[in-house]
Design a protein around this motif. Structure first.
Motif, mmCIF file in Angstrom:
data_model
loop_
_atom_site.group_PDB
_atom_site.id
_atom_site.type_symbol
_atom_site.label_atom_id
_atom_site.label_comp_id
_atom_site.label_asym_id
_atom_site.label_seq_id
_atom_site.Cartn_x
_atom_site.Cartn_y
_atom_site.Cartn_z
ATOM 1 N N GLU A 608 15.545 -4.631 -9.401
ATOM 2 C CA GLU A 608 14.246 -3.969 -9.312
ATOM 3 C C GLU A 608 13.577 -4.042 -10.678
ATOM 4 O O GLU A 608 14.214 -3.768 -11.700
ATOM 5 N N THR A 609 12.311 -4.433 -10.692
ATOM 6 C CA THR A 609 11.578 -4.556 -11.954
ATOM 7 C C THR A 609 10.592 -3.407 -12.101
ATOM 8 O O THR A 609 10.181 -2.773 -11.120
ATOM 9 N N ARG A 610 10.203 -3.154 -13.338
ATOM 10 C CA ARG A 610 9.264 -2.078 -13.601
ATOM 11 C C ARG A 610 7.856 -2.421 -13.132
ATOM 12 O O ARG A 610 7.030 -1.526 -12.933
ATOM 13 N N SER A 611 7.578 -3.700 -12.914
ATOM 14 C CA SER A 611 6.267 -4.091 -12.407
ATOM 15 C C SER A 611 6.150 -3.921 -10.897
ATOM 16 O O SER A 611 5.057 -4.040 -10.337
ATOM 17 N N GLY A 612 7.296 -3.655 -10.201
ATOM 18 C CA GLY A 612 7.249 -3.390 -8.776
ATOM 19 C C GLY A 612 7.963 -4.388 -7.901
ATOM 20 O O GLY A 612 8.177 -4.141 -6.704
ATOM 21 N N TYR A 614 11.112 -6.369 -6.296
ATOM 22 C CA TYR A 614 12.522 -6.071 -6.081
ATOM 23 C C TYR A 614 13.146 -7.128 -5.180
ATOM 24 O O TYR A 614 12.441 -7.818 -4.419
ATOM 25 N N TYR A 647 7.521 -6.214 -2.989
ATOM 26 C CA TYR A 647 6.678 -5.762 -4.095
ATOM 27 C C TYR A 647 6.153 -4.378 -3.741
ATOM 28 O O TYR A 647 5.548 -4.175 -2.688
ATOM 29 N N ARG A 648 6.390 -3.438 -4.638
ATOM 30 C CA ARG A 648 6.005 -2.057 -4.409
ATOM 31 C C ARG A 648 5.240 -1.553 -5.635
ATOM 32 O O ARG A 648 5.691 -1.717 -6.768
ATOM 33 N N ARG A 649 4.068 -0.954 -5.385
ATOM 34 C CA ARG A 649 3.295 -0.440 -6.503
ATOM 35 C C ARG A 649 2.385 0.692 -6.047
ATOM 36 O O ARG A 649 2.131 0.858 -4.846
ATOM 37 N N SER A 650 1.902 1.453 -7.013
ATOM 38 C CA SER A 650 0.948 2.519 -6.732
ATOM 39 C C SER A 650 -0.464 1.971 -6.758
ATOM 40 O O SER A 650 -0.806 1.123 -7.597
ATOM 41 N N GLY A 656 0.201 4.313 -2.184
ATOM 42 C CA GLY A 656 1.301 3.423 -2.493
ATOM 43 C C GLY A 656 1.406 2.302 -1.486
ATOM 44 O O GLY A 656 1.081 2.471 -0.297
ATOM 45 N N ASP A 658 3.965 -1.096 -0.193
ATOM 46 C CA ASP A 658 5.252 -1.790 -0.239
ATOM 47 C C ASP A 658 5.182 -2.943 0.754
ATOM 48 O O ASP A 658 5.039 -2.724 1.971
#
Length: 703
Positions: A608-612, A614, A647-650, A656, A658
């Motif tokens: 999992e990356t901090r940019s979203g 996974y 890819y998951r992000r706000s 949100g 996903d």
């Protein structure tokens, strides 16, 4: 094997406290399954860290259940746990074995107790409608492996504790989801949660359908659940669980090996004497409703009680090749658990005691099957099943960082059976039969020692008892088996778990021996209808191990690219053999118990990356295993590669997104995800889908 267990126990408990001692890890989220220093488990009412729990417990969190695999079923997640094997012979047809074989379960889930926050889901007849649960509404699963009758009643397999999605305090949210994939797969869902005004409410609706890989293997499933918890006062909490499931799946039937090799997508063909599965429209129609209420009261910091009551109903229809079964189940029951803590005693202790009562009333009728339509009635029967359990457990803190747990339960199981006459010429008058099994006492004793904050070891001796389920005392062709006896055995187990290398390495290893008497096994008559017999003794030996290494943990510095990079492994080694087992003139003693792979290895990589972004990659291997008691037929070696990327992000402050894609059977193997054990006509094989994929999206808003 017992000598090996005792030697290992002596070595572990006598080891120096400096062995494998690691630094105290930084606290992390409870959603991280393998953070042993932080994860708290409910098994055996200890509510302690997994590291301090003297039992083999497998944990699955929301990441394992709803992110690692794209397909929304329980099967792939459960199969990542050592000692656990889930089958799906056709979509929606679940079987589950914990430290054992699915030999007792031609369909359905038996010999396993299940609970949802103390509410029993298993009925009085020993059956669990696992396919009535939707994995998208689950937030956590605990699997207690081995006999656990000291607190959870009769059973020799294990116990499963379910929990719903966690509801954040003082927040509300809505999530909508959709997915689509190969073989006509389509699904959607909506989840509404609110955690305001001393309450937590979660409402979930999920739909899933598929045309199926094989002929006659379509499935349609709708699930609705309402979970609520209300803090009426500082001392009192009332909770509610309401479930409804409407499920229909077709059953293609088993194939012989020649048929399986020639065309794995085929359904069971017709023979000279029997029609095909497709012609008879073979399948399952199942509607399940469940309503449970829970009341928790805390008198003070030392005494608390939880009491639950529930009612359930099942409407079941099964057009089969030879008949058409219509069944209605009505269940009710309750459970009460009181816990008293003595923190200031010379030896601090916690005492837990209570009871459980289950009752299920079943009306079951068999008809002829004329191309999927119920024809002339063949049998008209009623069955009343009852289970009652009284239990007590004491957990005592001993000097030198030892903890002793001792529990005992008394278990009653009984059946009342009535067979009514039909209009058939020469029908017999009503028959009334009863079977009350002798009440049994089931003790369990365990001893655990911690070595610092990061390593613990335990040993336990427990007894298991499993009366025949209602589907075993009443064979599928009707009637009542008055000669089938309960299984009973004793399990010896030692284990060690902990962390090392600054908490990057996590390990959990257990070795056990389970000596089972009066083992229940399945038989089939010439028409394929199953019945059950006792098969003498079995000796079940096993090793279960989990090992994970975090190259980058969730507590890594915010400047790193990854928020998680983990390599994990799960290994199960078994040696299950019959003892003193005579089948006709054949002596099957020392044969392997069918349906149990001697080696199961599951490995995976989670990133999992901090940019979203996974990704999750999972590989499973099962060594071939026998498919019948005679060990004359073997399964294929099993190699399954699965992967999910997303890819998951706000989106702004409240929204949100996903988006994910998932591939299954990426090596494109021809394999069977579930076998018909001891199948008549050697029809063992049920082909699983070839290489396939799906994509999905989740959109959420919070406020």
């Amino acid at each position: 094997m017992r000598n090996v267990l005792l030697l290992l126990a002596t070595s572990i408990l006598g080891a120096s406290s400096t062995v494998l001692l690691a630094q105290t890890p930084t606290p992390t989220s409870l959603d991280d399954t393998l953070q042993l220093n932080e994860v708290v488990v409910r098994g055996y009412a200890t509510n302690r860290r997994l590291l301090e729990t003297p039992a083999s417990v497998g944990l699955l969190t929301r990441r394992d259940l709803n992110q690692r695999f794209g397909i929304p079923t329980l099967v792939p997640a459960l199969n990542t746990l050592p000692g656990v094997r889930a089958d799906e012979r056709s979509p929606g047809s679940y079987r589950l074995a914990i430290r054992g074989s699915a030999i007792r379960s031609p369909f359905g889930v038996r010999n396993i107790k299940t609970y949802w926050n103390e509410l029993p889901l298993t009925d009085a007849g020993g059956n669990t409608p696992l396919n009535a649960l939707d994995v998208r509404a689950l937030g956590r699963i605990e699997v207690i492996k081995g006999p656990s009758g000291s607190l959870y009643g009769a059973g020799t397999g294990g116990t499963i504790l379910f929990s719903g999605l966690a509801v954040p305090a003082n927040k509300s949210s809505v999530e909508v989801s959709a997915l689509g994939g190969s073989y006509g797969l389509y699904g959607n869902g909506i989840s509404v949660q609110t955690g305001k005004n001393n309450s937590a409410i979660s409402l979930n609706y999920n739909h899933l359908q598929s045309d199926g890989y094989r002929d006659q293997s379509a499935v349609v499933r709708d699930n609705l659940s309402l979970i609520g918890s209300f803090s009426v006062s500082p001392k009192r909490t009332i909770s509610v669980l309401a479930l409804y499931s409407d499920l229909h799946y077709q059953t293609p039937g088993g194939l012989t090996e020649a048929q399986f090799r020639a065309n794995p997508r085929a359904s069971r063909p017709a023979t000279a004497t029997l029609p095909s599965s497709a012609a008879q429209q073979a399948g399952i129609y199942q509607k399940v409703g469940y309503l449970g209420l829970s009341h928790e009261y805390k008198w003070n910091d030392r005494i608390q009680n939880t009491t639950v009551i529930f009612g359930s109903t099942t409407d079941f229809a099964n057009p089969f090749i030879t008949n058409y079964e219509r069944r209605t189940d009505q269940g009710l029951g309750g459970r009460t658990v009181t816990q008293v803590r003595f923190p200031n005693a010379p030896l601090p202790a916690t005492v837990t005691f209570g009871g459980e009562f289950l009752r299920t009333f079943t009306v079951d009728r068999n008809f002829g099957n004329r191309l999927g339509v119920a024809d002339t009635i063949q049998t008209d029967e009623e069955l009343i099943a009852r289970q009652s359990t009284l239990f007590a457990q004491a957990e005592v803190e001993l000097p030198a960082r030892f903890r002793l747990t001792a529990g005992l339960s008394r278990n009653n199981v009984s059946y009342d059976f009535t067979r009514f006459p039909t209009r058939a010429i020469g029908a017999l008058p009503a028959t009334l039969l009863a079977r009350t099994f002798t009440p049994v006492w089931l003790p369990r004793v365990s001893l655990l020692r911690t070595f610092g904050q990061n390593v613990s070891a335990f040993l336990s001796i427990s007894t298991g008892y499993s009366a025949p389920s209602s589907q075993e005392v009443r064979p599928s062709a009707g009637g009542f088996n008055t000669t089938l006896n309960p299984e009973r055995g004793t399990s010896y187990e030692v284990g060690i778990r902990g962390l090392a290398f600054n908490s990057k390495l996590r390990f959990d290893v257990a070795v056990y021996q389970f000596q089972l008497r009066e083992t229940i096994v399945r038989r089939s008559d010439a028409a394929g209808a199953e019945f059950f017999v006792n098969a003498g003794r079995t000796d079940q030996q096993g090793l279960e191990a989990q090992l994970a290494y975090d190259f980058i943990s969730p507590t890594a510095t915010p400047t790193s690219l990854f928020s998680l990079l983990r390599f994990w492994n799960s290994l199960t080694l078994t040696n299950y053999r019959f003892k003193d087992y005579q089948q006709g003139t054949a002596d099957l003693s020392n044969n392997r118990v069918p349906g149990v792979a001697p080696t199961t290895y599951v490995t995976g990589l989670d990133a999992e990356t901090r940019s979203g972004f996974y990704a999750h990659v999972t590989f499973q291997f099962l060594k071939e295993f026998p498919l019948n008691d005679a060990n004359t037929a073997l399964s294929d070696p099993y190699q399954l590669l699965q992967a999910t990327v997303g890819y998951r992000r706000s989106l702004g402050k409240n929204w949100g997104l996903d988006v994910y894609a998932s591939g299954d059977n990426l090596l494109d193997r021809t394999y069977s995800l579930g076998y018909d054990l001891n199948a008549v006509g050697n029809r063992y094989f049920n082909a699983a889908p070839a290489r396939n994929g799906l994509g999905g999206v989740r959109l959420s808003v919070k406020w």
